[in-house]
Design a protein around this motif. Structure first.
Motif, PDB file in Angstrom:
ATOM      1  N   ALA A 133       0.806  -1.219   0.000  1.00 61.18           N
ATOM      2  CA  ALA A 133       0.000   0.000   0.000  1.00 61.18           C
ATOM      3  C   ALA A 133       0.838   1.268   0.000  1.00 61.18           C
ATOM      4  N   THR A 134       2.063   1.187   0.496  1.00 60.10           N
ATOM      5  CA  THR A 134       2.859   2.404   0.701  1.00 60.10           C
ATOM      6  C   THR A 134       4.049   2.540  -0.235  1.00 60.10           C
ATOM      7  N   GLN A 135       4.402   1.464  -0.950  1.00 58.66           N
ATOM      8  CA  GLN A 135       5.567   1.510  -1.828  1.00 58.66           C
ATOM      9  C   GLN A 135       5.151   1.256  -3.275  1.00 58.66           C
ATOM     10  N   PRO A 136       5.770   1.938  -4.224  1.00 60.99           N
ATOM     11  CA  PRO A 136       5.428   1.705  -5.630  1.00 60.99           C
ATOM     12  C   PRO A 136       6.002   0.377  -6.115  1.00 60.99           C
ATOM     13  N   PRO A 137       5.376  -0.257  -7.131  1.00 61.29           N
ATOM     14  CA  PRO A 137       5.951  -1.477  -7.679  1.00 61.29           C
ATOM     15  C   PRO A 137       7.271  -1.195  -8.377  1.00 61.29           C
ATOM     16  N   ALA A 138       8.228  -2.079  -8.193  1.00 61.45           N
ATOM     17  CA  ALA A 138       9.548  -1.882  -8.786  1.00 61.45           C
ATOM     18  C   ALA A 138       9.535  -2.139 -10.291  1.00 61.45           C
ATOM     19  N   ARG A 139       8.634  -2.985 -10.734  1.00 61.58           N
ATOM     20  CA  ARG A 139       8.500  -3.253 -12.168  1.00 61.58           C
ATOM     21  C   ARG A 139       7.030  -3.175 -12.551  1.00 61.58           C
ATOM     22  N   SER A 140       6.763  -2.643 -13.739  1.00 56.84           N
ATOM     23  CA  SER A 140       5.381  -2.413 -14.160  1.00 56.84           C
ATOM     24  C   SER A 140       4.644  -3.700 -14.479  1.00 56.84           C
ATOM     25  N   GLY A 141       5.364  -4.764 -14.836  1.00 55.73           N
ATOM     26  CA  GLY A 141       4.717  -6.002 -15.230  1.00 55.73           C
ATOM     27  C   GLY A 141       4.810  -7.099 -14.203  1.00 55.73           C
ATOM     28  N   GLY A 142       5.178  -6.786 -12.990  1.00 54.09           N
ATOM     29  CA  GLY A 142       5.347  -7.810 -11.964  1.00 54.09           C
ATOM     30  C   GLY A 142       4.037  -8.230 -11.330  1.00 54.09           C
ATOM     31  N   ALA A 143       4.120  -9.263 -10.498  1.00 51.66           N
ATOM     32  CA  ALA A 143       2.918  -9.792  -9.843  1.00 51.66           C
ATOM     33  C   ALA A 143       2.285  -8.766  -8.915  1.00 51.66           C
ATOM     34  N   SER A 144       3.114  -8.019  -8.179  1.00 52.69           N
ATOM     35  CA  SER A 144       2.561  -7.046  -7.241  1.00 52.69           C
ATOM     36  C   SER A 144       1.841  -5.921  -7.974  1.00 52.69           C
ATOM     37  N   ALA A 145       2.309  -5.573  -9.185  1.00 50.49           N
ATOM     38  CA  ALA A 145       1.628  -4.545  -9.973  1.00 50.49           C
ATOM     39  C   ALA A 145       0.335  -5.090 -10.577  1.00 50.49           C
ATOM     40  N   ALA A 146       0.329  -6.377 -10.930  1.00 49.42           N
ATOM     41  CA  ALA A 146      -0.829  -6.974 -11.586  1.00 49.42           C
ATOM     42  C   ALA A 146      -2.038  -7.062 -10.661  1.00 49.42           C
ATOM     43  N   VAL A 147      -1.811  -7.312  -9.375  1.00 45.24           N
ATOM     44  CA  VAL A 147      -2.944  -7.482  -8.458  1.00 45.24           C
ATOM     45  C   VAL A 147      -3.556  -6.156  -8.031  1.00 45.24           C
ATOM     46  N   GLY A 148      -2.880  -5.065  -8.311  1.00 46.99           N
ATOM     47  CA  GLY A 148      -3.400  -3.761  -7.920  1.00 46.99           C
ATOM     48  C   GLY A 148      -2.889  -3.345  -6.557  1.00 46.99           C
ATOM     49  N   GLN A 149      -2.785  -2.040  -6.360  1.00 50.93           N
ATOM     50  CA  GLN A 149      -2.248  -1.531  -5.101  1.00 50.93           C
ATOM     51  C   GLN A 149      -3.371  -1.323  -4.099  1.00 50.93           C
ATOM     52  N   PRO A 150      -3.307  -2.007  -2.944  1.00 51.19           N
ATOM     53  CA  PRO A 150      -4.337  -1.794  -1.921  1.00 51.19           C
ATOM     54  C   PRO A 150      -4.246  -0.390  -1.358  1.00 51.19           C
ATOM     55  N   SER A 151      -5.366   0.136  -0.940  1.00 51.69           N
ATOM     56  CA  SER A 151      -5.349   1.459  -0.320  1.00 51.69           C
ATOM     57  C   SER A 151      -4.745   1.364   1.066  1.00 51.69           C
ATOM     58  N   LEU A 152      -4.303   2.500   1.570  1.00 52.03           N
ATOM     59  CA  LEU A 152      -3.753   2.528   2.927  1.00 52.03           C
ATOM     60  C   LEU A 152      -4.832   2.148   3.937  1.00 52.03           C
ATOM     61  N   ALA A 153      -6.083   2.532   3.658  1.00 53.87           N
ATOM     62  CA  ALA A 153      -7.176   2.163   4.560  1.00 53.87           C
ATOM     63  C   ALA A 153      -7.352   0.650   4.618  1.00 53.87           C
ATOM     64  N   THR A 154      -7.223  -0.020   3.468  1.00 52.08           N
ATOM     65  CA  THR A 154      -7.326  -1.479   3.435  1.00 52.08           C
ATOM     66  C   THR A 154      -6.245  -2.120   4.286  1.00 52.08           C
ATOM     67  N   ALA A 155      -5.012  -1.623   4.161  1.00 50.52           N
ATOM     68  CA  ALA A 155      -3.897  -2.170   4.948  1.00 50.52           C
ATOM     69  C   ALA A 155      -4.119  -1.923   6.434  1.00 50.52           C
ATOM     70  N   ARG A 156      -4.635  -0.756   6.774  1.00 52.72           N
ATOM     71  CA  ARG A 156      -4.865  -0.444   8.189  1.00 52.72           C
ATOM     72  C   ARG A 156      -5.980  -1.308   8.771  1.00 52.72           C
ATOM     73  N   ILE A 157      -6.997  -1.596   7.984  1.00 48.58           N
ATOM     74  CA  ILE A 157      -8.055  -2.496   8.452  1.00 48.58           C
ATOM     75  C   ILE A 157      -7.477  -3.884   8.731  1.00 48.58           C
ATOM     76  N   ALA A 158      -6.627  -4.367   7.825  1.00 50.23           N
ATOM     77  CA  ALA A 158      -6.004  -5.679   8.012  1.00 50.23           C
ATOM     78  C   ALA A 158      -5.129  -5.701   9.265  1.00 50.23           C
ATOM     79  N   LEU A 159      -4.364  -4.643   9.473  1.00 49.14           N
ATOM     80  CA  LEU A 159      -3.529  -4.568  10.672  1.00 49.14           C
ATOM     81  C   LEU A 159      -4.385  -4.490  11.934  1.00 49.14           C
ATOM     82  N   GLY A 160      -5.457  -3.707  11.875  1.00 46.10           N
ATOM     83  CA  GLY A 160      -6.331  -3.588  13.037  1.00 46.10           C
ATOM     84  C   GLY A 160      -6.998  -4.904  13.397  1.00 46.10           C
TER      85      GLY A 160
END
Length: 274
Positions: free
Chosen positions: A173-200
């Motif tokens: 949620a907080t770091q950009p993907p290092a490569r445009s075609g990688g797996a982390s870029a393909a799944v989409g970037q979660p919002s910071l709110a989504t990450a905070r809900i998961a942490l909570g």
């Protein structure tokens, strides 16, 4: 016009999606699901990651509980627990740790590091990272068993699973993907709110499990703090060396965070036992 975020598919469906993505556990198709083999949309779905993480870690926790109650030695119980975790995930996170170590420390520049991380072969840095991760986790689980017993150690396996994966989600949620075609870029970037809900949710669930198993809350919080610090250091290193995060870096964060949580619990239990 900006694309609107996808409709939230429901907590049960989202949990099933996360289990399929993060593990090899069989999950039947649920009503309302689309393509089971498609790439999940991570903008909202990972809110349910803590529930999926508990399901993924449950077999290892049961193995830990049974082995501990059967009187097996700490290292044997720890080895069985780590084996169960690896079978549940298909060594998903361990693979990311090994690739990250090889790429970050074995590459001469950004492109070379990313190329190494895509290579399925393991190098000396990756082998060392894997060996140390297994040794540290096994030793710490064995130490927790000595002080907290079978129930406490099984609980430790459960509390480490959601938070360690939520730390990886925060990285996404907080770091950009290092490569445009990688797996982390393909799944989409979660919002910071989504990450905070998961942490909570991870914190709430872990606190309840720790209280039920009489694990020290100070050790739990120390472990979470150490996990967050380790994830922050790796995130900064990855940003400097490869320009952001990849799926391998997320896997490495999970491994470091899991070690840190066990370490915090082991330190608190050892101190309390003096």
């Amino acid at each position: 016009m900006q694309d609107t975020p996808p409709i939230w598919p429901g907590w049960l469906v989202a949990t099933a999606i996360c289990i399929r993505f993060y593990s090899r556990l069989p999950v039947p198709r649920l009503p309302g699901e689309g393509d089971l083999h498609g790439i999940p949309d991570f903008r909202l779905v990972p809110r349910a990651l803590p529930f999926a993480a508990l399901a993924i870690a449950l077999p290892a926790a049961l193995v830990t509980l049974i082995g501990g109650l059967a009187g097996l030695s700490g290292m044997v119980v720890a080895a069985l627990a780590l084996t169960a975790l690896a079978l549940s995930t298909g060594a998903f996170h361990e693979d990311g740790l090994a690739d990250s170590a090889d790429g970050l420390f074995g590459g001469r520049d950004r492109e070379h590091r990313l190329e190494i991380m895509k290579d399925s072969r393991i190098g000396s840095y990756g082998a060392m990272a894997l060996g140390l991760s297994l040794l540290l986790r096994a030793s710490l689980i064995a130490g927790i068993l000595d002080h907290a017993g079978a129930w406490g150690t099984a609980a430790a396996v459960l509390v480490a699973a959601p938070w360690s994966r939520a730390e990886g989600l925060l990285l996404l949620a907080t770091q950009p993907p290092a490569r445009s075609g990688g797996a982390s870029a393909a799944v989409g970037q979660p919002s910071l709110a989504t990450a905070r809900i998961a942490l909570g949710l991870s914190l709430i669930g872990a606190t309840g499990i720790a209280l039920a198993a009489h694990l020290p809350l100070a050790g739990l919080l120390a472990g979470f703090a150490l996990a967050h610090a380790a994830a922050a250091v790796l995130a900064r290193l990855a940003r400097r060396l490869i320009g952001g995060q990849t799926g391998d870096i997320v896997g490495a964060v999970q491994q470091l965070a899991e070690i840190a949580i066990y370490l915090g619990l082991a330190l608190a239990l050892g101190w309390a036992g003096r």
